[in-house]
Motif scaffolding. Structure first.
Motif, PDB file in Angstrom:
ATOM      1  N   GLY A 177     -58.513   3.689  40.126  1.00 57.38           N
ATOM      2  CA  GLY A 177     -57.501   3.946  39.111  1.00 57.38           C
ATOM      3  C   GLY A 177     -56.374   4.842  39.560  1.00 57.38           C
ATOM      4  N   THR A 178     -56.469   5.391  40.777  1.00 58.21           N
ATOM      5  CA  THR A 178     -55.404   6.243  41.303  1.00 58.21           C
ATOM      6  C   THR A 178     -54.229   5.386  41.764  1.00 58.21           C
ATOM      7  OG1 THR A 178     -57.028   7.861  42.058  1.00 58.21           O
ATOM      8  CG2 THR A 178     -54.835   7.989  43.033  1.00 58.21           C
ATOM      9  N   TYR A 179     -53.034   5.791  41.410  1.00 53.24           N
ATOM     10  CA  TYR A 179     -51.820   5.116  41.882  1.00 53.24           C
ATOM     11  C   TYR A 179     -51.245   5.907  43.051  1.00 53.24           C
ATOM     12  CZ  TYR A 179     -51.564   1.687  38.128  1.00 53.24           C
ATOM     13  OH  TYR A 179     -51.819   0.626  37.299  1.00 53.24           O
ATOM     14  N   ILE A 180     -51.278   5.308  44.243  1.00 52.28           N
ATOM     15  CA  ILE A 180     -50.741   5.979  45.421  1.00 52.28           C
ATOM     16  C   ILE A 180     -49.220   6.116  45.290  1.00 52.28           C
ATOM     17  CG2 ILE A 180     -50.703   6.025  47.937  1.00 52.28           C
ATOM     18  CD1 ILE A 180     -53.500   6.164  46.667  1.00 52.28           C
ATOM     19  N   ARG A 181     -48.583   5.129  44.669  1.00 52.84           N
ATOM     20  CA  ARG A 181     -47.137   5.222  44.412  1.00 52.84           C
ATOM     21  C   ARG A 181     -46.800   6.462  43.584  1.00 52.84           C
ATOM     22  NH1 ARG A 181     -45.512   0.494  41.137  1.00 52.84           N
ATOM     23  NH2 ARG A 181     -47.723   0.070  40.764  1.00 52.84           N
ATOM     24  N   ALA A 182     -47.678   6.775  42.630  1.00 55.40           N
ATOM     25  CA  ALA A 182     -47.437   7.930  41.778  1.00 55.40           C
ATOM     26  C   ALA A 182     -47.548   9.234  42.571  1.00 55.40           C
ATOM     27  CB  ALA A 182     -48.409   7.926  40.600  1.00 55.40           C
ATOM     28  N   ILE A 183     -48.418   9.254  43.581  1.00 58.90           N
ATOM     29  CA  ILE A 183     -48.501  10.449  44.441  1.00 58.90           C
ATOM     30  C   ILE A 183     -47.172  10.652  45.164  1.00 58.90           C
ATOM     31  CG2 ILE A 183     -49.632  11.470  46.454  1.00 58.90           C
ATOM     32  CD1 ILE A 183     -52.198  10.004  45.638  1.00 58.90           C
ATOM     33  N   ALA A 184     -46.610   9.561  45.702  1.00 63.30           N
ATOM     34  CA  ALA A 184     -45.318   9.655  46.384  1.00 63.30           C
ATOM     35  C   ALA A 184     -44.243  10.171  45.435  1.00 63.30           C
ATOM     36  CB  ALA A 184     -44.926   8.279  46.937  1.00 63.30           C
ATOM     37  N   ARG A 185     -44.225   9.637  44.233  1.00 60.79           N
ATOM     38  CA  ARG A 185     -43.257  10.083  43.219  1.00 60.79           C
ATOM     39  C   ARG A 185     -43.417  11.564  42.908  1.00 60.79           C
ATOM     40  NH1 ARG A 185     -45.354   8.087  37.905  1.00 60.79           N
ATOM     41  NH2 ARG A 185     -46.643   9.952  38.267  1.00 60.79           N
ATOM     42  N   ASP A 186     -44.675  11.996  42.693  1.00 60.88           N
ATOM     43  CA  ASP A 186     -44.924  13.370  42.272  1.00 60.88           C
ATOM     44  C   ASP A 186     -44.618  14.371  43.373  1.00 60.88           C
ATOM     45  OD1 ASP A 186     -45.672  12.337  39.842  1.00 60.88           O
ATOM     46  OD2 ASP A 186     -47.825  12.493  40.219  1.00 60.88           O
ATOM     47  N   VAL A 187     -44.928  14.018  44.620  1.00 54.48           N
ATOM     48  CA  VAL A 187     -44.602  14.919  45.728  1.00 54.48           C
ATOM     49  C   VAL A 187     -43.090  15.074  45.852  1.00 54.48           C
ATOM     50  CG1 VAL A 187     -44.677  15.167  48.241  1.00 54.48           C
ATOM     51  CG2 VAL A 187     -46.727  14.510  46.999  1.00 54.48           C
ATOM     52  N   GLY A 188     -42.363  13.961  45.679  1.00 58.52           N
ATOM     53  CA  GLY A 188     -40.904  14.035  45.716  1.00 58.52           C
ATOM     54  C   GLY A 188     -40.348  14.937  44.635  1.00 58.52           C
ATOM     55  N   ARG A 189     -40.968  14.893  43.449  1.00 55.82           N
ATOM     56  CA  ARG A 189     -40.512  15.756  42.358  1.00 55.82           C
ATOM     57  C   ARG A 189     -40.845  17.219  42.630  1.00 55.82           C
ATOM     58  NH1 ARG A 189     -42.434  12.071  37.133  1.00 55.82           N
ATOM     59  NH2 ARG A 189     -40.738  10.525  37.264  1.00 55.82           N
ATOM     60  N   LEU A 190     -42.031  17.471  43.162  1.00 52.00           N
ATOM     61  CA  LEU A 190     -42.413  18.853  43.463  1.00 52.00           C
ATOM     62  C   LEU A 190     -41.456  19.492  44.464  1.00 52.00           C
ATOM     63  CD1 LEU A 190     -46.295  18.436  43.700  1.00 52.00           C
ATOM     64  CD2 LEU A 190     -45.075  19.860  42.046  1.00 52.00           C
ATOM     65  N   LEU A 191     -40.959  18.676  45.397  1.00 53.49           N
ATOM     66  CA  LEU A 191     -40.056  19.190  46.426  1.00 53.49           C
ATOM     67  C   LEU A 191     -38.586  19.068  46.016  1.00 53.49           C
ATOM     68  CD1 LEU A 191     -41.895  17.689  49.524  1.00 53.49           C
ATOM     69  CD2 LEU A 191     -41.784  20.107  48.887  1.00 53.49           C
ATOM     70  N   ALA A 192     -38.341  18.472  44.817  1.00 54.46           N
ATOM     71  CA  ALA A 192     -36.986  18.326  44.258  1.00 54.46           C
ATOM     72  C   ALA A 192     -36.076  17.475  45.133  1.00 54.46           C
ATOM     73  CB  ALA A 192     -36.360  19.702  44.021  1.00 54.46           C
ATOM     74  N   VAL A 193     -36.686  16.497  45.862  1.00 53.58           N
ATOM     75  CA  VAL A 193     -35.870  15.619  46.710  1.00 53.58           C
ATOM     76  C   VAL A 193     -36.100  14.146  46.392  1.00 53.58           C
ATOM     77  CG1 VAL A 193     -35.755  17.292  48.593  1.00 53.58           C
ATOM     78  CG2 VAL A 193     -37.613  15.598  48.566  1.00 53.58           C
ATOM     79  N   GLY A 194     -37.049  13.856  45.505  1.00 54.21           N
ATOM     80  CA  GLY A 194     -37.387  12.466  45.223  1.00 54.21           C
ATOM     81  C   GLY A 194     -38.296  11.893  46.299  1.00 54.21           C
ATOM     82  N   GLY A 195     -39.062  10.886  45.928  1.00 51.97           N
ATOM     83  CA  GLY A 195     -39.947  10.270  46.909  1.00 51.97           C
ATOM     84  C   GLY A 195     -40.424   8.912  46.436  1.00 51.97           C
ATOM     85  N   HIS A 196     -40.746   8.055  47.386  1.00 50.54           N
ATOM     86  CA  HIS A 196     -41.325   6.752  47.062  1.00 50.54           C
ATOM     87  C   HIS A 196     -42.178   6.282  48.238  1.00 50.54           C
ATOM     88  CE1 HIS A 196     -37.633   5.562  49.250  1.00 50.54           C
ATOM     89  NE2 HIS A 196     -38.273   4.443  49.555  1.00 50.54           N
ATOM     90  N   LEU A 197     -42.986   5.269  47.980  1.00 41.79           N
ATOM     91  CA  LEU A 197     -43.923   4.736  48.966  1.00 41.79           C
ATOM     92  C   LEU A 197     -43.246   3.636  49.776  1.00 41.79           C
ATOM     93  CD1 LEU A 197     -47.000   5.362  49.399  1.00 41.79           C
ATOM     94  CD2 LEU A 197     -47.446   3.267  48.114  1.00 41.79           C
TER      95      LEU A 197
END
Length: 301
Positions: A177-197
């Motif tokens: 049930g884990t979305y790896i795409r969502a991890i990429a998104r969330d890391v990008g938000r935490l670093l304030a630079v955006g992110g995607h897989l």
């Protein structure tokens, strides 16, 4: 009837449904299903059930999984992966230039543990009876409820610059049930630079490893894993005698000692003397309660 599991290494491009269609055509059998969808851009392990083997997929869907992925920092997309449209402008170049490996590793570390993860909006989750991705394509602003998942580990295996952006290779162990795409998104938000897989490969589903998988075009009857052997990897095994196998298939009450490795209430694979799977059971007070039964295979004893 053909029956068993087959481990397939899905290439980039086709959908999981396409791989199932290839298996149906190559085996000449309609009853084929899979445990756990992979996006078209993703590669790696897809567990297929064939004939009565589809009954075992229930026990595979919820298994922990491992992935290898590449996260690109510096741009968000509406799908959280490389197939989506860019959202807004690229990240501020000064922020990207100021990033270092420790900051990236720390942000990934914040995603580890038992967390409430908001799935990617472009997903197969149903909202009021309609797939979320259909609502997004229709122009709706879809906001999905968070789901509790467990991300056991994220190991950074490489970090490099990709033009103005950063590419981060990771190995991830997580719950179903884990979305790896969502991890990429969330890391990008935490670093304030955006992110995607930009790349994803599933390497393990429970006890099954992609190293043992075959290409879709190599599927044939001889590549099927027998149900008894497959069930023995999924659950503790309880060996039945010939008479017990017949009685269990006839629905009679069977008294069994649970395997030493079995935990209370967990499924047990009841296997006949010929190695054929008779049933998945739950053993309570030495009484076997059938969860899913399997008919006698052709040529079985």
């Amino acid at each position: 009837m053909l029956q068993g599991l087959v481990l397939v290494d899905k290439p980039e491009g086709p959908t999981s449904h396409t791989v199932v269609a290839i298996a149906r055509r190559r085996l000449g059998l309609k009853k084929v299903g899979h445990a756990g969808t992979l996006d078209p851009m993703a590669t790696g392990l897809l567990v297929l059930g064939v004939g009565p083997g589809t009954k075992l997929l229930t026990y595979c869907v919820g298994m922990d999984k491992t992935y290898r992925a590449t996260i690109r920092l510096g741009q968000s997309t509406h799908t959280d992966d490389a197939e989506g449209e860019a959202l807004g402008d690229d990240a501020d170049q000064a922020l990207l230039d100021a990033l270092d490996e420790q900051q990236i590793a720390d942000a990934l570390g914040q995603c580890v543990g038992e967390i409430d993860q908001v799935p990617s909006a472009v997903s197969a989750i149903k909202v009021d009876g309609q797939r979320a991705y259909d609502r997004v394509r229709a122009g709706e602003d879809v906001r999905l409820a968070p789901r509790r998942v467990t991300i056991s580990d994220i190991e950074v295996t490489a970090i490099r610059r990709e033009g103005a952006m950063w590419d981060v290779d990771v190995a991830i162990e997580c719950s179903s049930g884990t979305y790896i795409r969502a991890i990429a998104r969330d890391v990008g938000r935490l670093l304030a630079v955006g992110g995607h897989l930009v790349a994803l490969r599933r390497t393990r589903v429970g006890p099954f490893d992609v190293a043992d998988a075959i290409a879709p075009d190599d599927i044939e009857p001889s590549t099927l894993m027998p149900l008894g052997a497959a069930a023995g990897q999924i659950a503790p095994v309880c060996a039945l005698g010939a008479a017990q196998s017949v009685e269990m298939r006839h629905g009679k009450k069977i008294f069994l000692e649970p395997p030493e490795s079995a935990l209370d209430g967990e499924p047990v694979a009841c296997v006949g003397p010929g190695g054929d799977l008779v049933a998945m059971c739950r053993i309570e007070n030495q009484v076997a309660h059938i969860l899913v039964g399997f008919g006698q295979p052709e040529g079985g004893s």
